[in-house]
Design an enzyme around this catalytic site. Structure first.
Site, PDB file in Angstrom:
ATOM      1  N   HIS A  33      17.221  -9.602  22.508  1.00  0.00           N
ATOM      2  CA  HIS A  33      16.755  -8.609  23.452  1.00  0.00           C
ATOM      3  C   HIS A  33      14.623  -8.397  22.611  1.00  0.00           C
ATOM      4  O   HIS A  33      13.848  -7.550  23.532  1.00  0.00           O
ATOM      5  CB  HIS A  33      17.043  -7.117  23.384  1.00  0.00           C
ATOM      6  N   GLU A  42       4.963  -5.564   1.321  1.00  0.00           N
ATOM      7  CA  GLU A  42       4.251  -4.694  -0.552  1.00  0.00           C
ATOM      8  C   GLU A  42       3.705  -5.683  -0.945  1.00  0.00           C
ATOM      9  O   GLU A  42       2.941  -5.368  -1.864  1.00  0.00           O
ATOM     10  CB  GLU A  42       5.515  -3.891  -0.611  1.00  0.00           C
ATOM     11  N   LYS A  44       2.264   5.144  -5.449  1.00  0.00           N
ATOM     12  CA  LYS A  44       3.717   5.175  -6.165  1.00  0.00           C
ATOM     13  C   LYS A  44       4.227   6.570  -5.368  1.00  0.00           C
ATOM     14  O   LYS A  44       4.670   6.472  -4.935  1.00  0.00           O
ATOM     15  CB  LYS A  44       3.853   4.770  -7.549  1.00  0.00           C
ATOM     16  N   TRP A  93      -6.832   7.090  -5.257  1.00  0.00           N
ATOM     17  CA  TRP A  93      -6.445   5.869  -4.114  1.00  0.00           C
ATOM     18  C   TRP A  93      -7.430   6.944  -2.724  1.00  0.00           C
ATOM     19  O   TRP A  93      -7.167   8.085  -3.119  1.00  0.00           O
ATOM     20  CB  TRP A  93      -4.652   6.413  -4.350  1.00  0.00           C
ATOM     21  N   GLU A 111      14.672  -3.158   3.900  1.00  0.00           N
ATOM     22  CA  GLU A 111      14.249  -3.155   2.586  1.00  0.00           C
ATOM     23  C   GLU A 111      13.627  -4.589   1.609  1.00  0.00           C
ATOM     24  O   GLU A 111      12.643  -4.783   1.408  1.00  0.00           O
ATOM     25  CB  GLU A 111      15.106  -3.139   1.551  1.00  0.00           C
ATOM     26  N   ASN A 114      -7.044  15.618  -6.324  1.00  0.00           N
ATOM     27  CA  ASN A 114      -6.582  14.619  -5.520  1.00  0.00           C
ATOM     28  C   ASN A 114      -5.828  15.328  -3.681  1.00  0.00           C
ATOM     29  O   ASN A 114      -5.080  16.736  -4.231  1.00  0.00           O
ATOM     30  CB  ASN A 114      -4.959  14.665  -6.243  1.00  0.00           C
ATOM     31  N   GLY A 115      -5.507  14.913  -2.936  1.00  0.00           N
ATOM     32  CA  GLY A 115      -6.171  15.314  -1.499  1.00  0.00           C
ATOM     33  C   GLY A 115      -6.403  15.367  -0.578  1.00  0.00           C
ATOM     34  O   GLY A 115      -6.941  14.024  -0.873  1.00  0.00           O
ATOM     35  N   CYS A 153      -3.171   9.357  -6.146  1.00  0.00           N
ATOM     36  CA  CYS A 153      -4.555  10.164  -7.165  1.00  0.00           C
ATOM     37  C   CYS A 153      -3.617  10.489  -8.811  1.00  0.00           C
ATOM     38  O   CYS A 153      -2.589  11.709  -8.494  1.00  0.00           O
ATOM     39  CB  CYS A 153      -6.011  10.684  -7.081  1.00  0.00           C
ATOM     40  N   LYS A 161       9.954  -4.709   1.199  1.00  0.00           N
ATOM     41  CA  LYS A 161       9.503  -5.437  -0.501  1.00  0.00           C
ATOM     42  C   LYS A 161       8.643  -6.880  -0.192  1.00  0.00           C
ATOM     43  O   LYS A 161       7.465  -6.661  -0.746  1.00  0.00           O
ATOM     44  CB  LYS A 161      10.539  -6.126  -1.523  1.00  0.00           C
ATOM     45  N   ARG A 171      -0.301   6.148 -10.041  1.00  0.00           N
ATOM     46  CA  ARG A 171      -0.176   6.967  -8.066  1.00  0.00           C
ATOM     47  C   ARG A 171      -1.580   6.336  -8.014  1.00  0.00           C
ATOM     48  O   ARG A 171      -1.799   7.022  -6.914  1.00  0.00           O
ATOM     49  CB  ARG A 171      -0.462   8.492  -9.186  1.00  0.00           C
TER      50      ARG A 171
HETATM   51  C1  AGP Z   1       8.739   1.333  -1.755  1.00  0.00           C
HETATM   52  O1  AGP Z   1       9.282  -0.032  -2.906  1.00  0.00           O
HETATM   53  C2  AGP Z   1       7.795   2.012  -1.458  1.00  0.00           C
HETATM   54  N1  AGP Z   1       7.600   2.322  -3.526  1.00  0.00           N
HETATM   55  C3  AGP Z   1       8.122   3.633  -1.182  1.00  0.00           C
HETATM   56  O2  AGP Z   1       8.289   2.741   0.533  1.00  0.00           O
HETATM   57  C4  AGP Z   1       8.331   5.093  -1.525  1.00  0.00           C
HETATM   58  O3  AGP Z   1      10.144   3.786  -1.123  1.00  0.00           O
HETATM   59  C5  AGP Z   1       7.886   5.666   0.056  1.00  0.00           C
HETATM   60  O4  AGP Z   1       6.976   5.887  -0.395  1.00  0.00           O
HETATM   61  C6  AGP Z   1       8.845   7.104  -1.206  1.00  0.00           C
HETATM   62  O5  AGP Z   1       8.214   7.147  -1.577  1.00  0.00           O
HETATM   63  P1  AGP Z   1       9.757   8.898  -2.676  1.00  0.00           P
HETATM   64  O6  AGP Z   1      10.367   7.675  -3.048  1.00  0.00           O
HETATM   65  O7  AGP Z   1       8.334   9.089  -3.765  1.00  0.00           O
HETATM   66  O8  AGP Z   1       9.005   9.791  -1.925  1.00  0.00           O
END
Ligand code: AGP
Length: 617
Positions: free
Chosen positions: A513, A497, A612, A78, A490, A104-105, A2, A494, A27
């Site tokens: 396995h 995501e 983010k 969010w 990764e 926010n929270g 948020c 990606k 955010r």
């Molecule tokens: C991946 O593309 C994301 N943005 C996410 O996994 C991110 O790396 C994770 O939420 C950690 O965020 P931070 O680096 O701000 O702690």
């Protein structure tokens, strides 16, 4: 998660609120809304809950419209409690609209508080936990308390980390902000005409470069040109403002279609920046002036634990492998949400290195707090200067990639890896595990890193064709071994995501396995197999997938003809020293996810259900 923005000044708050919300929209973009105290002293709210279009729809409604007032608050959401719709959008108002809040929270005891409020006759208009706060503040204001005192009283009733801003018809010139715990920060600033506060300094840049960060347990009042800070007991606090070092240009897309494509393209610069003042290419020396460890401490470290979430955890995995191999210190990377709850054995001989782009990730901060209390020396590898993580850590290693707006981390991953590699070299040399000559050799390699990554960026058209093909699959597998395992993880992250394709990242050696049971024509496999000591083993894995009818794409080193013979698709990355291979293999996987998302009509900058900065568990 948020985003919050608040304005109190001489001018109409509405355009500033929209501009501020645009800066913090990364955010959370489920919904957007503003509340303004108008010229009659009434609170008027406008909200939109149209998913990713919320802020633009809100802007179209209010910019140039009749809503105006000198004081207001805004929010981009969010969703945690309650669907994405207009009624759940913030700001929320108290029962007679005397107060509006943006939050926010998570309010962990909201059900209990809600029941209590309903019993006292309050009618709830949303399904959110946040509305509880609006009513609690409203009740306190109606009892005659000041807005500041009311916000403090309301916050005392709730459990959970919270950042909240509030306006009241009783004090129409003012906005109050409060922070409890680590649920995202609040940063405040002012100029001669206005005062502003937001979840992120980037939103304050059009107004001022001098800012104050609220610590947990602090409350602030802003009005035109004035900022007053207090603790929860009402004692005034004076804190010297700090200069913002960040650049607003970073928050603009320029000529790029998306922030993500801009940030992928910026990676060679991000690497340069992460090496500035550290790797000396003229002398071959490497220094890390930010490391605040005595020689005695460095020598006594017997374990390194790297921790983070998502992409930052993958950077941490890379860090663990290079620290262990160069400095010869046993090193592991662990997900912060696991580390924080499993009562790990930490202590003065375990160096804990948190990796976090934002410095606000709730789980990472909690793991850091645990490490601090256990007496471990604590470092953070971080992008956002001034964030909470810098205050928890003993020292900060800034990665200096520049503000990353796209939800998917790209350039901050590369810059974190660059920083961690330098930390590995630094520790290795300080412990005598490697010679000056070896340091110079690695610094020489690092000099070439930006150009290896630039060359990997040139793969866009080959990767685009592969994206077209992979977009036809519902399931993908990404395989790697050794230093390529975090790259494979990764790549899968990606793809999930951004393209919303089910993708799994696996150690290639794990296939037999259990995972092999999935192989067949319905699942494509992406194999990270640059030429190195594990290459032959990767070739065997590729053959095994092919033998079971699976389609295979390989990320291979230029000149590798075998890859072409065994695989259906090959993406050739530039040849580079083995130590640097993860940097060049991860780039095509970033582009692959970006391009696949576009083929499937997804918005790579605003993937669904994500934000983010993850400031709640
Ligand atoms: C991946 O593309 C994301 N943005 C996410 O996994 C991110 O790396 C994770 O939420 C950690 O965020 P931070 O680096 O701000 O702690």
């Amino acid at each position: 998660m948020c985003g919050i923005f608040a304005y109190a000044g001489d001018e109409n708050a509405v355009p500033f609120l929209i501009e501020g919300l645009r800066a913090v929209e990364y955010r959370g973009y489920d919904s957007a809304g503003i509340a303004v105290v108008d010229e009659h002293g009434d609170i008027r709210t406008v909200k939109r809950g149209d998913h990713k279009a919320s802020l633009e729809n809100l802007a179209q409604t209010v910019i140039g419209g009749e809503l105006s007032g000198n004081v207001g608050i805004g929010h981009t959401r969010w969703a945690t409690h309650g669907e994405v719709n207009q009624k759940n959008s913030h700001p929320h108002t108290s029962h007679n609209s005397s107060v509006a809040i943006a939050h926010n929270g998570i309010i962990e005891n909201f059900l209990q508080l809600k029941d209590e409020l309903i019993e006292s006759g309050i009618v709830f208009l949303s399904d959110t936990d946040s509305e509880v706060l609006a009513h609690l503040v409203g009740i306190a204001v109606e009892s005659g308390a000041s807005l500041r005192e009311s916000v403090v009283r309301a916050a005392a009733r709730i459990k959970g980390n919270t950042a909240v801003v509030a306006v009241s018809v009783n004090e129409p010139e003012k906005v109050v902000g409060l922070r409890v715990g680590n649920a995202g920060g609040i940063v405040v600033g002012s100029n001669a005409h206005s005062s502003v506060m937001a979840s992120d300094t980037i939103a304050l840049l059009p107004h001022t470069r001098q800012v104050v960060y609220l610590e947990p347990g602090e409350v602030v009042e802003i009005e035109a040109g004035a900022v007053r800070l207090f603790d929860l007991d009402g004692n005034a606090i004076y804190r010297q403002p700090v200069e913002i070092g960040r650049n607003f240009e970073a928050a603009k897309k320029g000529n790029y279609a998306h922030f993500m494509s801009k940030e992928i393209a910026e990676q060679p610069d991000a690497i340069q920046s992460a090496m500035r003042g550290r790797a000396n290419f003229a002398t071959g020396a490497l220094s890390l002036p930010e490391v605040e460890l005595t020689q005695h401490q460095i020598k006594s470290i017997d374990r390194v634990v790297l921790t983070g979430m998502g992409t930052s955890l993958h950077a941490g995995m890379f860090g663990a492998s290079v620290i262990e191999s160069l400095a010869r210190i046993p090193s592991v990377a662990e997900n912060s949400s696991e580390l924080r709850y499993r009562d790990p054995v930490l202590g003065p001989k375990t160096l804990v290195v948190a990796v976090t782009q934002s410095g606000e990730t709730a789980d990472t901060l909690a793991a850091m707090e645990f490490a601090r209390q256990a007496g471990s020396p604590l470092a953070v590898v971080l992008e956002i200067d001034g964030s909470q993580a810098t205050r928890v850590a003993d020292f900060t290693l800034p990665v200096r990639a520049g503000q990353e707006i796209g939800v998917a981390s790209t350039k901050t991953l590369i810059a974190s890896m660059t920083t961690l590699l330098q930390l590995a070299v630094f520790l290795a040399r300080a412990r005598g595990a490697i010679s000056e000559n070896r340091v110079a050799e690695i610094v020489g390699m690092l000099a070439g890193l930006p150009s290896y990554v630039s060359a990997a960026l040139d793969l866009d058209s080959e990767v685009s064709s592969l994206a077209g093909r992979l977009s036809e699959f519902a399931d993908l597998l990404f395989l790697g071994r050794g230093a390529q395992l975090p790259v494979a993880l990764e790549g899968a992250l990606k793809m999930k995501e951004l393209a919303y394709i089910h993708a799994e990242g696996y150690p290639a050696g794990e296939m037999k396995h259990g995972v092999n049971a999935l192989l067949g024509p319905d699942m494509a496999t992406v194999v990270c197999a640059p030429t190195n000591n594990l290459y032959e083993k990767m070739l065997s894995n590729i053959s095994e997938v092919k033998a079971r009818g699976g389609e295979v794409a390989v990320i291979a080193t230029v000149g590798d003809e075998s890859a072409q013979r065994v695989a259906d698709h090959v993406i050739y990355v530039p040849e580079c020293p083995e130590l640097l291979q993860p940097f060049v293999t991860v780039v095509p996987l970033q582009i692959l996810a970006y391009r696949t998302a576009l083929v499937l009509g997804r918005d790579p900058d605003k993937p669904r259900n994500l934000a983010k900065t993850v400031t709640v568990e």
